[in-house]
Design a protein around this motif. Structure first.
Motif, PDB file in Angstrom:
ATOM      1  N   GLN A 135       0.845  -1.215   0.000  1.00  0.00           N
ATOM      2  CA  GLN A 135       0.000   0.000   0.000  1.00  0.00           C
ATOM      3  C   GLN A 135       0.874   1.256   0.000  1.00  0.00           C
ATOM      4  N   GLN A 136       1.887   1.237   0.852  1.00  0.00           N
ATOM      5  CA  GLN A 136       2.787   2.398   0.952  1.00  0.00           C
ATOM      6  C   GLN A 136       3.594   2.587  -0.334  1.00  0.00           C
ATOM      7  N   ALA A 137       4.075   1.464  -0.886  1.00  0.00           N
ATOM      8  CA  ALA A 137       4.875   1.530  -2.120  1.00  0.00           C
ATOM      9  C   ALA A 137       4.022   2.046  -3.280  1.00  0.00           C
ATOM     10  N   GLY A 138       2.756   1.580  -3.326  1.00  0.00           N
ATOM     11  CA  GLY A 138       1.838   2.021  -4.385  1.00  0.00           C
ATOM     12  C   GLY A 138       1.622   3.526  -4.342  1.00  0.00           C
ATOM     13  N   MET A 139       1.412   4.069  -3.123  1.00  0.00           N
ATOM     14  CA  MET A 139       1.186   5.509  -2.981  1.00  0.00           C
ATOM     15  C   MET A 139       2.456   6.310  -3.301  1.00  0.00           C
ATOM     16  N   ALA A 140       3.602   5.764  -2.879  1.00  0.00           N
ATOM     17  CA  ALA A 140       4.878   6.438  -3.185  1.00  0.00           C
ATOM     18  C   ALA A 140       5.083   6.516  -4.687  1.00  0.00           C
ATOM     19  N   LEU A 141       4.702   5.472  -5.354  1.00  0.00           N
ATOM     20  CA  LEU A 141       4.831   5.398  -6.817  1.00  0.00           C
ATOM     21  C   LEU A 141       3.884   6.399  -7.478  1.00  0.00           C
ATOM     22  N   TYR A 142       2.654   6.497  -6.935  1.00  0.00           N
ATOM     23  CA  TYR A 142       1.650   7.420  -7.495  1.00  0.00           C
ATOM     24  C   TYR A 142       2.105   8.875  -7.329  1.00  0.00           C
ATOM     25  N   LYS A 143       2.799   9.157  -6.218  1.00  0.00           N
ATOM     26  CA  LYS A 143       3.290  10.529  -5.987  1.00  0.00           C
ATOM     27  C   LYS A 143       4.381  10.899  -6.989  1.00  0.00           C
ATOM     28  N   ILE A 144       5.210   9.913  -7.343  1.00  0.00           N
ATOM     29  CA  ILE A 144       6.284  10.179  -8.319  1.00  0.00           C
ATOM     30  C   ILE A 144       5.697  10.276  -9.718  1.00  0.00           C
ATOM     31  N   VAL A 145       4.838   9.286 -10.072  1.00  0.00           N
ATOM     32  CA  VAL A 145       4.220   9.247 -11.408  1.00  0.00           C
ATOM     33  C   VAL A 145       2.715   9.100 -11.202  1.00  0.00           C
ATOM     34  N   PRO A 146       1.959  10.203 -11.224  1.00  0.00           N
ATOM     35  CA  PRO A 146       0.516  10.114 -10.920  1.00  0.00           C
ATOM     36  C   PRO A 146      -0.289   9.411 -12.019  1.00  0.00           C
ATOM     37  N   LYS A 147      -0.165   8.084 -12.063  1.00  0.00           N
ATOM     38  CA  LYS A 147      -0.955   7.280 -13.006  1.00  0.00           C
ATOM     39  C   LYS A 147      -1.989   6.491 -12.208  1.00  0.00           C
ATOM     40  N   ASN A 148      -3.187   6.392 -12.754  1.00  0.00           N
ATOM     41  CA  ASN A 148      -4.271   5.690 -12.058  1.00  0.00           C
ATOM     42  C   ASN A 148      -3.922   4.272 -11.589  1.00  0.00           C
ATOM     43  N   PRO A 149      -3.309   3.417 -12.456  1.00  0.00           N
ATOM     44  CA  PRO A 149      -3.032   2.044 -12.010  1.00  0.00           C
ATOM     45  C   PRO A 149      -2.272   1.997 -10.689  1.00  0.00           C
ATOM     46  N   TYR A 150      -1.292   2.915 -10.507  1.00  0.00           N
ATOM     47  CA  TYR A 150      -0.492   2.897  -9.281  1.00  0.00           C
ATOM     48  C   TYR A 150      -1.354   3.229  -8.062  1.00  0.00           C
ATOM     49  N   TYR A 151      -2.277   4.162  -8.232  1.00  0.00           N
ATOM     50  CA  TYR A 151      -3.185   4.542  -7.133  1.00  0.00           C
ATOM     51  C   TYR A 151      -4.031   3.336  -6.733  1.00  0.00           C
ATOM     52  N   PHE A 152      -4.538   2.635  -7.756  1.00  0.00           N
ATOM     53  CA  PHE A 152      -5.437   1.510  -7.470  1.00  0.00           C
ATOM     54  C   PHE A 152      -4.683   0.260  -7.002  1.00  0.00           C
ATOM     55  N   TRP A 153      -3.378   0.205  -7.286  1.00  0.00           N
ATOM     56  CA  TRP A 153      -2.559  -0.847  -6.673  1.00  0.00           C
ATOM     57  C   TRP A 153      -2.603  -0.679  -5.155  1.00  0.00           C
ATOM     58  N   SER A 154      -2.516   0.563  -4.723  1.00  0.00           N
ATOM     59  CA  SER A 154      -2.538   0.867  -3.294  1.00  0.00           C
ATOM     60  C   SER A 154      -3.900   0.522  -2.685  1.00  0.00           C
ATOM     61  N   VAL A 155      -4.971   0.836  -3.435  1.00  0.00           N
ATOM     62  CA  VAL A 155      -6.333   0.524  -2.962  1.00  0.00           C
ATOM     63  C   VAL A 155      -6.502  -0.992  -2.815  1.00  0.00           C
ATOM     64  N   MET A 156      -6.029  -1.723  -3.835  1.00  0.00           N
ATOM     65  CA  MET A 156      -6.156  -3.196  -3.802  1.00  0.00           C
ATOM     66  C   MET A 156      -5.371  -3.778  -2.633  1.00  0.00           C
ATOM     67  N   SER A 157      -4.236  -3.168  -2.311  1.00  0.00           N
ATOM     68  CA  SER A 157      -3.424  -3.646  -1.180  1.00  0.00           C
ATOM     69  C   SER A 157      -4.168  -3.469   0.139  1.00  0.00           C
ATOM     70  N   LEU A 158      -5.010  -2.434   0.213  1.00  0.00           N
ATOM     71  CA  LEU A 158      -5.858  -2.258   1.404  1.00  0.00           C
ATOM     72  C   LEU A 158      -6.893  -3.378   1.495  1.00  0.00           C
ATOM     73  N   ILE A 159      -7.450  -3.730   0.350  1.00  0.00           N
ATOM     74  CA  ILE A 159      -8.433  -4.835   0.339  1.00  0.00           C
ATOM     75  C   ILE A 159      -7.754  -6.133   0.784  1.00  0.00           C
ATOM     76  N   MET A 160      -6.512  -6.347   0.313  1.00  0.00           N
ATOM     77  CA  MET A 160      -5.783  -7.562   0.698  1.00  0.00           C
ATOM     78  C   MET A 160      -5.490  -7.560   2.199  1.00  0.00           C
ATOM     79  N   GLN A 161      -5.247  -6.376   2.778  1.00  0.00           N
ATOM     80  CA  GLN A 161      -5.058  -6.303   4.236  1.00  0.00           C
ATOM     81  C   GLN A 161      -6.346  -6.697   4.950  1.00  0.00           C
ATOM     82  N   SER A 162      -7.477  -6.299   4.371  1.00  0.00           N
ATOM     83  CA  SER A 162      -8.770  -6.642   4.998  1.00  0.00           C
ATOM     84  C   SER A 162      -9.038  -8.154   4.907  1.00  0.00           C
ATOM     85  N   ILE A 163      -8.637  -8.747   3.771  1.00  0.00           N
ATOM     86  CA  ILE A 163      -8.863 -10.193   3.593  1.00  0.00           C
ATOM     87  C   ILE A 163      -7.981 -10.996   4.548  1.00  0.00           C
TER      88      ILE A 163
END
Length: 971
Positions: free
Chosen positions: A133-161
């Motif tokens: 989740q942290q790596a995904g957000m760090a990546l989105y801050k460097i290169v603001p592309k949607n896939p990177y943002y949603f990688w972070s979102v998916m990682s939150l879902i995986m934490q919930s699972i």
């Protein structure tokens, strides 16, 4: 090797020869080339890593690891070194080291999109969801592309699972993921379908079904285009969750108007219809019925709707099965509810007859009608079958009374009727003579049907194969009724069928089951190999192979089959990580939880636990002769008596128990109860085997110097705790054995093609269990003697002496249960005795455990004897009284040696008998054997004879090794 063409590195040209050597599998040359390069360029890190890869692949793991860590400590940032280290760590099965590598690289090059994404994927491999989740957000801050943002979102879902606390999952992780997506929705930044899918997944997991429905029906839902009816299916799922039956009904009705052959929508249509009837729902007078349009809420409307679909179908250019089966399904449901409305739809018998006339030439006709045969009254079965036969265009052959089909369509129709006859129990009601007549007729039809498949490729099945399979099923019935010759006829027909249809998996699977039941494993290995089982099949059907290999004395084949299975299970961990990474890359977020669940299911597989345990026991059996080699073997397997790595609470039975076709009626087929009982039996047997393995692994830990009695160091050096572990395991083994005995008291009989029973019954009945348990109790007594010393231990010595005597008696009794002919000829028919083979295998295992325990006794008694001899020399006495335990032990070892020699002689005798047995002179009863089958009969008997010969040879070889070791046991 890794993609390296894009790296514009001046060293690339120098490194290329090493890459080429590694790619071509020439690892030694790669190492030499790397050494040459490193002499000239000491700081060329990538060359060191490539050398490490070469070392890893030539089995020098420690050197490879040391070299890799040397480079990793320098925290390289060049692409070549990082890629090469990633490959090396993957081959070492150390993905966690890759994360450290890229963490260091990201610190040094903080704005690198490539390194950040590699770091994210490295975390994905090891399941570090928070860091992802942290790596995904760090990546989105460097290169603001949607896939990177949603990688972070998916990682939150995986934490919930993966969260242990479900409350935490629903109050923290999922709401945070929802807020992150809502932010993108409000800013109108949602671009791809995968992002909508992810939003839907979050709302569904939060049980916000109405909001999820609004998303699918709204503007965002327009992006759901990749799958056919993706929006409709999601709406349907939400309507069901919200119990909005009017919308469910209207939507399924609308979808059936588009495609009246989609079965899932008929099921939803009927489910919602009867829910509305039960709720006495009435449509509003003025408003629209529902969001999805018109709703049907009465049986009359449903009947009319189905009739309309059938009328529409008659105009269709392609015949559709759905509407006709829907009519039968509606009757079935009405009957189940006790309604009297079914008359409006017609007589089920007549409807099935009409269905057969329309679709009888399709192979699916039988499976379609199978679901609805319970609508027929049993008194009408024969009449119904006769009615079907009358509409099949068969022409009588001149030389035979049997009426034969003139084309493939007629053959398929007739096959469907034969399958239904078996399903309705018509064949089961026949006597032996009638069954044999049917077998001959089916085989006549099978051979005639081969005419239609002359142009078939080897990889294609013959049209008439099912006739042969049905004939075999009838013969299996006869075999169960006591007709011994019938089982040989089964094998003969199956071998004949396989000769004409070499790719027919059913022939192979049946041959595997029957050969194993007869105790012949040799032909099975080849048959299983030809099945070409792929991936998950090693788990679902692997039990057919691993259950019998060792128990029938084919140790080499057993080792190989366990290796095949374990290779798949071990690669699962690595492979699943790659699937997850691909899912992230391509935005297939909904698949990620599925992959995780799949990995967990395989890690908790019953078959995986069984194969792992049996493989380790087998390795010890084949490799460990005396305590030193036993200790080495146990160390190499990282075995510890304290550790139990089997997930008992989460064990999953992934076996496919219906892999073999069955046309038996419900009361004779595999039931859910059979599955539960089989799982219980398998788990009990696994527990016994696992505890046996752990007890054996505890023996070397006791063979170290013991502190004298009352020493404070005893507890410190851990030896006393080790004997406590052994005693605790022994208690657990006793409990597991008691549970196993109670289970067997139920005398469960599985269907002949159902789950194969475990070896537990033989283990108890032949005395192996009592022998092995006594041996482990002996260990406890020997330890006590070791701790207390020879003085003041007369009682223990006597107990040990009695144990030795009773062990020899029990082993002799076990040997007596191994005596007898493995194959005998009775009334012109062959009869095999696989239980004698299984008993011999148990004898070898028990004698091996006896040897390991004796080796421990030897290591304890030897120092005592040495001390006594020293005392004797000091006192210069001619005779110092030897404690009785020495005499007991020497007598025991002598008797063990004699007994093992007797068993080896018995095995030599079995070999001579098997070699001398002239099977080709045998002929099975004329009532069963046809002239053209004699060739295959000879093949079958030869295979069984050869397999038994191979078994006794392998057992004999192993026993000779044991005998050599027993001879070396001297105090």
């Amino acid at each position: 090797m890794a993609a390296r063409g894009h790296v514009q590195d001046p060293n690339d040209r120098r490194l290329r020869p090493i890459y080429d050597y590694l790619d071509n599998g020439n690892n030694k040359m790669a190492i030499q080339q790397a050494d040459k390069l490193l002499k000239k360029h000491k700081d060329l890190h990538c060359a060191k890593v490539l050398k490490a890869i070469g070392l890893q692949r030539t089995g020098k793991q420690d050197e490879a690891y040391a070299l890799a860590q040397e480079v990793a400590a320098l925290e390289p940032t060049d692409d070549n070194s990082l890629q090469a280290l990633t490959i090396l760590y993957r081959e070492m099965h150390r993905p966690e080291l890759v994360t450290k590598l890229y963490e260091a690289a990201v610190k040094k090059v903080p704005n690198s999109e490539e390194y950040h994404s590699h770091l994210f994927m490295a975390y994905a491999r090891v399941g570090e969801y928070k860091k992802m989740q942290q790596a995904g957000m760090a990546l989105y801050k460097i290169v603001p592309k949607n896939p990177y943002y949603f990688w972070s979102v998916m990682s939150l879902i995986m934490q919930s699972i993966s969260a242990q606390d479900e409350n935490l999952s629903k109050t923290m992780f999922l709401p945070l993921a929802e807020r992150m997506v809502e932010k993108m929705v409000k800013e109108d930044k949602i671009e791809a379908e995968a992002e909508v899918e992810l939003y839907y997944m979050i709302l569904e997991r939060l049980e916000k079904y109405k909001e999820a429905l609004d998303v699918v029906r709204g503007k965002l839902g327009e992006k759901l285009t990749s799958e056919l009816q993706s929006r409709e299916n999601k709406c349907m799922a939400m309507y069901k969750k919200l119990r909005r039956w009017p919308e469910c009904n209207a939507l399924s009705r609308r979808l059936l108007l588009k495609n009246s052959d989609d079965w899932q929508f008929y099921i939803t249509y009927f489910d919602s219809l009867f829910q509305l009837i039960d709720e006495s729902w009435t449509p509003p007078a003025e408003e629209e019925h529902s969001l999805e349009g018109e709703v049907h809420c009465s049986v009359e409307q449903a009947v009319e709707f189905i009739e309309e679909r059938i009328t529409e179908e008659s105009k269709s250019s392609r015949p559709l099965r759905g509407p006709y089966l829907a009519k039968l399904e509606l009757i079935r449901r009405l009957r189940h509810r006790g309604c009297n409305d079914e008359y409006k739809l017609g007589d089920p018998e007549d409807l099935m007859f009409q269905y057969f006339k329309k679709f009888g030439d399709k192979p699916c006709c039988f499976t379609d009608l199978k679901v609805f045969v319970d609508l027929l009254p049993p008194s009408q079965y024969s009449k119904f079958i006769q009615q079907l036969l009358e509409v099949i265009p068969l022409s009588a052959a001149a030389e035979n009374e049997v009426a034969l089909p003139g084309d493939i369509k007629a053959l398929q129709q007739h096959l469907c009727v034969v399958q239904l006859s078996r399903l309705l129990g018509i064949y089961h009601a026949m006597d032996k003579r009638e069954k044999l007549t049917v077998v001959r007729e089916l085989m006549f039809r099978y051979r005639h049907g081969l005419e239609f498949g002359k142009s078939c490729l080897k990889t294609e099945l013959q049209f008439s194969d099912y006739y042969c399979l049905l004939a075999v099923h009838l013969l299996l019935d006869l075999w169960l009724e006591g007709e011994e010759a019938a089982v040989w006829q089964c094998l003969t027909l199956l071998e004949e069928g396989l000769a004409h249809s070499p790719s027919n998996a059913q022939f192979k699977l049946l041959l595997i089951r029957i050969y194993c039941r007869l105790g012949a494993f040799e032909p099975v290995a080849e048959l299983y190999s030809s099945l070409d089982a792929k991936h998950i099949q090693h788990d679902t059907i692997g039990y057919l192979l691993t259950r019998y290999a060792e128990s029938l004395g084919h140790y080499a084949a057993a080792s190989q089959s366990c290796n095949f299975a374990l290779r798949f299970f071990h690669s699962n961990q690595k492979d699943t990580s790659e699937y997850i990474i691909q899912a992230y890359k391509y935005g297939a977020f909904e698949k990620i939880p599925e992959f995780i669940a799949f990995r967990n299911r395989l890690n908790s597989s019953l078959h995986f636990a069984q194969v792992r345990t049996e493989r380790m026991l087998l390795d010890l059996l084949l490799e460990a002769n005396i305590s030193t080699s036993l200790e080495e073997s146990i160390k190499s397997m990282s075995l510890s008596p304290e550790e139990d790595d089997i997930p008992w609470k989460d064990l999953r039975d992934n076996r496919d128990l219906t892999v073999l076709f069955s046309w038996d009626p419900k009361d004779r087929d595999i039931s859910e109860e059979h599955r539960k009982l089989s799982l219980e039996e398998e788990t009990l047997w696994l527990r016994i085997r696992s505890l046996t393995l752990r007890l054996v692994s505890g023996l070397p830990t006791l063979s170290h110097t013991i502190q004298p009695k009352n020493s404070e160091k005893t507890a410190e050096n851990g030896v006393s705790s080790r004997i406590d572990t052994i005693r605790s395991l022994l208690q657990q083994l006793e409990a597991a054995v008691d549970s196993g005995k109670k289970f067997l008291e139920q005398k469960i009989q599985y269907p002949v093609l159902g789950p194969p029973p475990t070896r537990m019954a033989g283990f108890f009945s032949n005395g192996s269990c009592q022998c092995q348990t006594s041996l482990f109790y002996l260990v406890s007594d020997i330890y006590e003697l070791d701790t207390n010393g020879l003085e003041d231990s007369a009682e223990i010595q006597e107990r040990i002496g009695n144990s030795f005597k009773s062990l020899v008696e029990r082993l002799t009794d076990l040997f007596s249960k191994c005596k007898g002919d493995l194959i005998e000829v009775r009334d012109g028919t062959l009869k095999t005795h696989p239980n004698l083979l299984e008993n011999l295998v148990f004898f070898v295992e028990t004698i091996s455990i006896a040897l390991w325990v004796s080796s421990y006794c030897d290591s304890v008694l030897r120092p005592f004897k040495s001390n006594l001899q020293k005392k004797k020399k000091k006192k210069k006495e001619s005779s110092v009284a030897m404690p009785p335990v020495f005499t007991h032990f020497l007598d025991y070892v002598t008797e063990l040696q004699t007994l093992t020699s007797n068993v080896i002689d018995h095995i030599k005798g079995l070999e001579i008998i098997l070699t001398a047995l002239k099977l080709e002179e045998l002929s099975l009863k004329d009532t069963l054997l046809l002239q053209e089958e004699k060739k295959f009969t000879k093949t079958v008997q030869g295979k069984v004879q050869s397999s038994y010969h191979h078994s006794v040879q392998e057992i004999g070889e192993l026993l000779k090794k044991r005998l050599d070791t027993i001879k070396k046991l001297k105090i």
